[in-house]
Motif scaffolding. Structure first.
Motif, PDB file in Angstrom:
ATOM      1  N   MET A   6      18.130   7.506  40.948  1.00 27.46           N
ATOM      2  CA  MET A   6      17.287   7.123  39.813  1.00 27.46           C
ATOM      3  C   MET A   6      15.863   6.971  40.357  1.00 27.46           C
ATOM      4  O   MET A   6      15.641   6.199  41.291  1.00 27.46           O
ATOM      5  N   LYS A   7      14.905   7.695  39.782  1.00 36.97           N
ATOM      6  CA  LYS A   7      13.523   7.596  40.273  1.00 36.97           C
ATOM      7  C   LYS A   7      12.648   6.968  39.194  1.00 36.97           C
ATOM      8  O   LYS A   7      12.724   7.351  38.024  1.00 36.97           O
ATOM      9  N   PHE A   8      11.817   6.010  39.579  1.00 29.23           N
ATOM     10  CA  PHE A   8      10.926   5.348  38.628  1.00 29.23           C
ATOM     11  C   PHE A   8       9.479   5.550  39.050  1.00 29.23           C
ATOM     12  O   PHE A   8       9.102   5.224  40.173  1.00 29.23           O
ATOM     13  N   ARG A 150       0.055  13.900  46.024  1.00 27.71           N
ATOM     14  CA  ARG A 150       0.106  13.055  44.826  1.00 27.71           C
ATOM     15  C   ARG A 150       1.285  13.448  43.943  1.00 27.71           C
ATOM     16  O   ARG A 150       1.596  14.615  43.784  1.00 27.71           O
ATOM     17  N   GLY A 151       1.923  12.447  43.413  1.00 24.49           N
ATOM     18  CA  GLY A 151       3.114  12.694  42.596  1.00 24.49           C
ATOM     19  C   GLY A 151       4.354  12.945  43.434  1.00 24.49           C
ATOM     20  O   GLY A 151       5.408  13.339  42.917  1.00 24.49           O
ATOM     21  N   GLY A 152       4.258  12.696  44.744  1.00 23.66           N
ATOM     22  CA  GLY A 152       5.321  13.092  45.684  1.00 23.66           C
ATOM     23  C   GLY A 152       6.615  12.309  45.607  1.00 23.66           C
ATOM     24  O   GLY A 152       7.617  12.722  46.204  1.00 23.66           O
ATOM     25  N   SER A 153       6.642  11.200  44.874  1.00 24.52           N
ATOM     26  CA  SER A 153       7.908  10.459  44.771  1.00 24.52           C
ATOM     27  C   SER A 153       8.979  11.278  44.055  1.00 24.52           C
ATOM     28  O   SER A 153      10.174  11.092  44.311  1.00 24.52           O
ATOM     29  N   ASP A 154       8.558  12.160  43.157  1.00 27.44           N
ATOM     30  CA  ASP A 154       9.538  13.049  42.508  1.00 27.44           C
ATOM     31  C   ASP A 154      10.275  13.841  43.586  1.00 27.44           C
ATOM     32  O   ASP A 154      11.493  14.022  43.542  1.00 27.44           O
ATOM     33  N   THR A 155       9.501  14.327  44.553  1.00 20.32           N
ATOM     34  CA  THR A 155      10.074  15.144  45.619  1.00 20.32           C
ATOM     35  C   THR A 155      10.992  14.311  46.512  1.00 20.32           C
ATOM     36  O   THR A 155      12.071  14.762  46.899  1.00 20.32           O
ATOM     37  N   SER A 208       1.520  21.180  34.304  1.00 25.88           N
ATOM     38  CA  SER A 208       2.267  20.093  33.643  1.00 25.88           C
ATOM     39  C   SER A 208       2.683  19.101  34.715  1.00 25.88           C
ATOM     40  O   SER A 208       3.662  19.320  35.414  1.00 25.88           O
ATOM     41  N   LYS A 209       1.941  18.011  34.801  1.00 18.27           N
ATOM     42  CA  LYS A 209       2.139  17.121  35.945  1.00 18.27           C
ATOM     43  C   LYS A 209       3.321  16.180  35.782  1.00 18.27           C
ATOM     44  O   LYS A 209       3.441  15.207  36.522  1.00 18.27           O
ATOM     45  N   VAL A 210       4.192  16.452  34.835  1.00 18.17           N
ATOM     46  CA  VAL A 210       5.323  15.545  34.622  1.00 18.17           C
ATOM     47  C   VAL A 210       6.240  15.517  35.848  1.00 18.17           C
ATOM     48  O   VAL A 210       6.824  14.479  36.163  1.00 18.17           O
ATOM     49  N   LEU A 211       6.335  16.606  36.585  1.00 13.11           N
ATOM     50  CA  LEU A 211       7.080  16.635  37.854  1.00 13.11           C
ATOM     51  C   LEU A 211       6.230  17.302  38.928  1.00 13.11           C
ATOM     52  O   LEU A 211       5.526  18.275  38.637  1.00 13.11           O
TER      53      LEU A 211
HETATM   54 MG    MG Z   1       4.538  11.569  38.676  1.00  8.32          MG
END
Ligand code: MG
Ligand code: ADP
Ligand code: ASP
Length: 417
Positions: A6-8, A150-155, A208-211
């Motif tokens: 689960m990622k937040f 940036r946004g790397g927690s998705d990864t 689309s920066k959602v992911l």
């Molecule tokens: Mg993000």
């Protein structure tokens, strides 16, 4: 029973109240008998603050120290979530990237994960302990802390899911799924029930920066079923799971999508700059002489257009780079003028790229011409065009971005009815 990641994201853990809500989502999955690994981002705004501090300390800061600083936000949110979960009677502990051996390369600021050792996590998950992992961070071969861009927690989340063989990776964010376009720009955008990995990869890389793009690449390579949903949903509401398709978007294999849309979504990016070289001498090796040095300097060139030379002697070349690379690219081209003859160089960062994406395009003609006509009817001039099997991108004046996105969104009938 399943094994879940689960990622937040940052807005989902923005304050203690929201962390409490996140904890209730986690507790629900634990109660259902699942093994749960959680990946968290820094609290909203924290990473930006840390980035600013590095810049203020020194414009030319050491990239290794930058990573030491900006990775800190995730340490705080991971620890806080573990404390809140423990307070609810849930067995949980936090893990930093290095503690679960998230190995990366040494590209500080934009490192790629090379390996995650699953043993310690699997052992603790098997004992019923929830693992709260600080996203965005890893360890380079020389033992220095790295961050994943940036946004790397998705990864981080998708990589953990692949490493521990999770059944699914649930990405909890501030929207309830992936939309046909950014819902902040087009309120009529619709949530998509399913998106193919390949389409999501295009959407993410086209703006689309959602992911984070890399997370989609990893999900595609490792076949990680990724489910995007809202963290603001009531955690105690009856769960229908991804099968029900009422609460989020499943990113999955194309084969799982029965009804393939012609166009799935519209993406846009204002992070573009355009450079035009006029009357460049037209002889073999010129393109290599220009783009070679740019590549050697780590400048990513995206769209390229070279005109057919009228007199066989000189041609015009236009290409795009990210706004961050714009000044550097202009300086490099300036240096090249001594080696490659050209009449003039001009550049502008007042441009945006708008893209139409859909796997249905593979088998349908006419999608591009429809887009060009619609843009023309709104008086929007197209400066550059690139296409692939499943996307069309146009470069336009940045002032028209929102109009172009809305226009394209409506002509492909993506607006909510
Ligand atoms: Mg993000
Ligand atoms: P998080 O902090 O949870 O990682 P992000 O801000 O990175 O969240 O990503 C979620 C945001 O992505 C949304 O608030 C939305 O504005 C934006 N977004 C851009 N394009 C899309 C899209 N096609 N579908 C959904 N959200 C999108
Ligand atoms: N906190 C990091 C960022 O703001 C990573 C992430 O949120 O995914 O970019």
């Amino acid at each position: 029973m399943a094994r879940l990641v689960m990622k937040f994201g940052g807005t989902s853990v923005a304050d203690l109240e929201r962390i409490g809500n996140v904890a209730r989502h986690v507790a629900r999955e634990v109660r259902a008998g699942n093994e749960v690994a959680v990946v968290v981002s820094a609290m909203a705004g924290e990473t930006d603050k840390l980035v600013q501090l590095c810049r203020a300390a020194s414009v030319l800061h050491d990239a290794r120290e930058y990573d030491t600083v900006v990775s800190a936000g995730e340490q705080v949110s991971a620890g806080l979530l573990a404390i809140v979960l423990q307070g609810m009677g849930v067995n949980a502990r936090s893990w930093l990237g290095w503690q679960i051996a998230v190995s990366t390369d040494s590209a500080h600021g934009a490192a790629r994960i090379t390996d995650i050792r699953p043993d310690i996590l699997l052992e603790r998950l098997g004992q019923g302990q929830v693992a709260i992992i600080a996203g965005f961070q890893g360890l380079a071969p020389d033992n220095r802390i790295t961050t994943l861009g940036r946004g790397g927690s998705d990864t981080s989340a998708v990589a953990v899911a692949a490493a521990i063989g999770a059944e699914r990776c649930d990405i909890y964010t501030d929207v309830d799924g992936v939309y046909t376009t950014d819902p902040r720009i087009v309120p009529q955008a619709q949530r998509l029930a399913k998106v193919a990995f390949e389409e999501m990869l295009e959407m993410a890389s086209l703006g689309s920066k959602v992911l984070q793009v890399r997370s989609v690449e990893l999900a595609m390579v490792h076949g990680v079923r990724t489910f995007v949903r809202s963290s603001f949903d009531d955690p105690e509401a009856p769960q229908t799971g991804e099968g029900n398709q009422t609460v989020g978007t499943l990113i999955c294999d194309e084969d799982e999508i029965v009804e393939k849309q012609l166009v799935t979504g519209i993406a846009y990016s204002k992070d573009e700059a355009k450079i035009t070289l006029r009357r460049v001498e037209d002889k073999p090796g010129v393109a290599a002489a220009i783009f070679g040095p740019l590549a050697d300097s780590g400048i990513n060139v995206d769209m390229i257009v070279q005109n057919i030379s009228e007199d066989g002697r000189a041609t015009d070349i236009t290409f795009t780079v990210t706004t961050a690379d714009f000044e550097r690219a202009m300086a490099l081209i300036d240096e090249l003028k001594s080696e490659v003859a050209m009449e003039s160089v001009s550049g502008s960062s007042d441009v945006a790229k708008v893209s139409v994406i859909g796997i249905g395009m593979r088998s349908h003609a006419g999608v591009a011409s429809q887009a060009f006509q619609a843009l023309a009817s709104r008086g929007i001039n197209i400066q550059l065009i690139t296409t692939s099997e499943i996307k069309i991108s146009v470069l336009i004046d940045a002032a028209y971005t929102e109009l172009a996105v809305r226009t394209l969104h409506s002509i492909y009938e993506l607006d909510k009815t």
